[in-house]
Design an enzyme around this catalytic site. Structure first.
Site, PDB file in Angstrom:
ATOM      1  N   GLU A 280       0.850  -1.192   0.000  1.00 20.95           N
ATOM      2  CA  GLU A 280       0.000   0.000   0.000  1.00 20.95           C
ATOM      3  C   GLU A 280       0.887   1.244   0.000  1.00 20.95           C
ATOM      4  O   GLU A 280       1.953   1.269   0.606  1.00 20.95           O
ATOM      5  CB  GLU A 280      -0.892  -0.016   1.245  1.00 20.95           C
ATOM      6  CG  GLU A 280      -1.832   1.176   1.362  1.00 20.95           C
ATOM      7  CD  GLU A 280      -2.644   1.161   2.652  1.00 20.95           C
ATOM      8  OE1 GLU A 280      -3.706   1.795   2.681  1.00 20.95           O
ATOM      9  OE2 GLU A 280      -2.211   0.520   3.638  1.00 20.95           O
TER      10      GLU A 280
ATOM     11  N   CYS B 242      -5.227  -3.256   2.630  1.00 22.75           N
ATOM     12  CA  CYS B 242      -5.003  -3.072   4.062  1.00 22.75           C
ATOM     13  C   CYS B 242      -6.262  -3.270   4.911  1.00 22.75           C
ATOM     14  O   CYS B 242      -6.707  -4.385   5.114  1.00 22.75           O
ATOM     15  CB  CYS B 242      -4.371  -1.703   4.310  1.00 22.75           C
ATOM     16  SG  CYS B 242      -3.510  -1.564   5.909  1.00 22.75           S
TER      17      CYS B 242
ATOM     18  N   LYS C  31      -9.421   1.865  -2.503  1.00 19.56           N
ATOM     19  CA  LYS C  31      -9.659   1.280  -1.177  1.00 19.56           C
ATOM     20  C   LYS C  31     -11.060   1.625  -0.689  1.00 19.56           C
ATOM     21  O   LYS C  31     -11.443   2.790  -0.603  1.00 19.56           O
ATOM     22  CB  LYS C  31      -8.607   1.807  -0.209  1.00 19.56           C
ATOM     23  CG  LYS C  31      -8.644   1.203   1.184  1.00 19.56           C
ATOM     24  CD  LYS C  31      -7.488   1.758   2.007  1.00 19.56           C
ATOM     25  CE  LYS C  31      -7.425   1.160   3.392  1.00 19.56           C
ATOM     26  NZ  LYS C  31      -6.284   1.739   4.162  1.00 19.56           N
TER      27      LYS C  31
END
Length: 276
Positions: free
Chosen positions: A40, A155, A114
């Site tokens: 990330e 994540c 995300k």
């Protein structure tokens, strides 16, 4: 499939971030890897948002993305850039946290923003409010590769199993979970969550991670992992920056799914009845 993982300690200079990504592509290709996975926020990692705002640009102008695409084409290797911080073209928060899958001709095959943003107060006193700077993505994404369908996440997404249920229902056999995980939550949850996602989906999990103390003062957990569909950890890179490769056998997915056919046993869950 020979997967390469780059465990990075990304800093605040986007030119250094781009150089590190190109070097990782060259290293992966030199080691005979088919595809490179990076963490990330691979190009620029800076929690000082005023300073970062001067360096974060639109996708078309991002030096790390352009350099990685050129390197992928030059070396004939696929790359999953775990994510980059980029300027948003939407009203509200200024940035997006966007991952890219790049093929061996340098073409972008998929983008993923995300979906779940990290807004928490940690026991060690740390506080994170991603939603003040980043737009949340609205669409789950998977992409076909020569080694199987790759489901994309980033994540904090790993804490939401419904996302991975959707990805595996869509045919994903490999799940990518690039991360910049905090140390306290990493010690407590990193391994168990990633192993759980692999077992639930009967899929490989590849999680390239940031690690160490960064130029902006934060500290990330590291331990980039490859987990097989049975939940076995095939690779754990520890806490030092570096590079590693891991062999992945796509046939293992069907073997595990035949042994425990949980995906075929899934049933939709409707409203929950609560007894009084």
């Amino acid at each position: 499939m020979r997967a390469a993982l780059f465990q990075a300690n990304t800093g605040t200079d986007p030119l250094l971030g781009a150089r590190a990504l190109v070097e990782a592509v060259e290293r992966a290709a030199g080691d005979g890897a088919d595809m490179l996975f990076t963490p990330e926020i691979s190009g620029l990692l800076d929690r000082d948002r005023t300073r970062a705002a001067a360096a974060i640009v639109a996708e078309a102008d991002d030096v790390a993305l352009a350099a990685t695409r050129e390197a992928a084409a030059r070396h004939g290797i696929w790359v999953h850039i775990g994510s980059l911080a980029l300027r948003s073209d939407r009203d509200g928060a200024p940035f997006v946290n966007r991952g890219f899958v790049i093929d061996d001709a340098g073409a972008i095959r998929a983008r993923y923003d995300k979906m779940h943003l990290f807004d928490v107060d940690l026991p060690d006193g740390g506080s994170w409010r991603e939603s003040t700077a980043y737009h949340a993505g609205e669409t789950a994404r998977a992409v076909d590769t020569p080694w199987g369908r790759l489901g994309l996440s980033i994540c904090y997404d790993m804490r939401f199993p419904d996302l991975y249920r959707g990805l595996s229902d869509a045919g994903a056999t490999i799940l990518s979970v690039p991360a910049a995980f905090t140390v306290p939550t990493g010690r407590a949850h990193w391994h168990v969550l990633l192993r759980a996602r692999a077992i639930e989906a009967g899929a490989f999990v590849i999680a390239a991670a940031q690690t160490g103390r960064h130029a902006d003062g934060r500290e990330t957990y590291g331990h980039s992992l490859v987990v097989d569909p049975w939940g076995e950890v095939l690779l754990d890179m520890g806490d030092a920056p570096g590079f590693a490769t891991c062999e992945i056998d796509p046939a293992r997915v069907e073997e595990v799914r035949a042994r425990i056919p949980a995906l075929r046993h899934r049933r939709p869950v409707g409203p929950v009845e609560v007894a009084g």
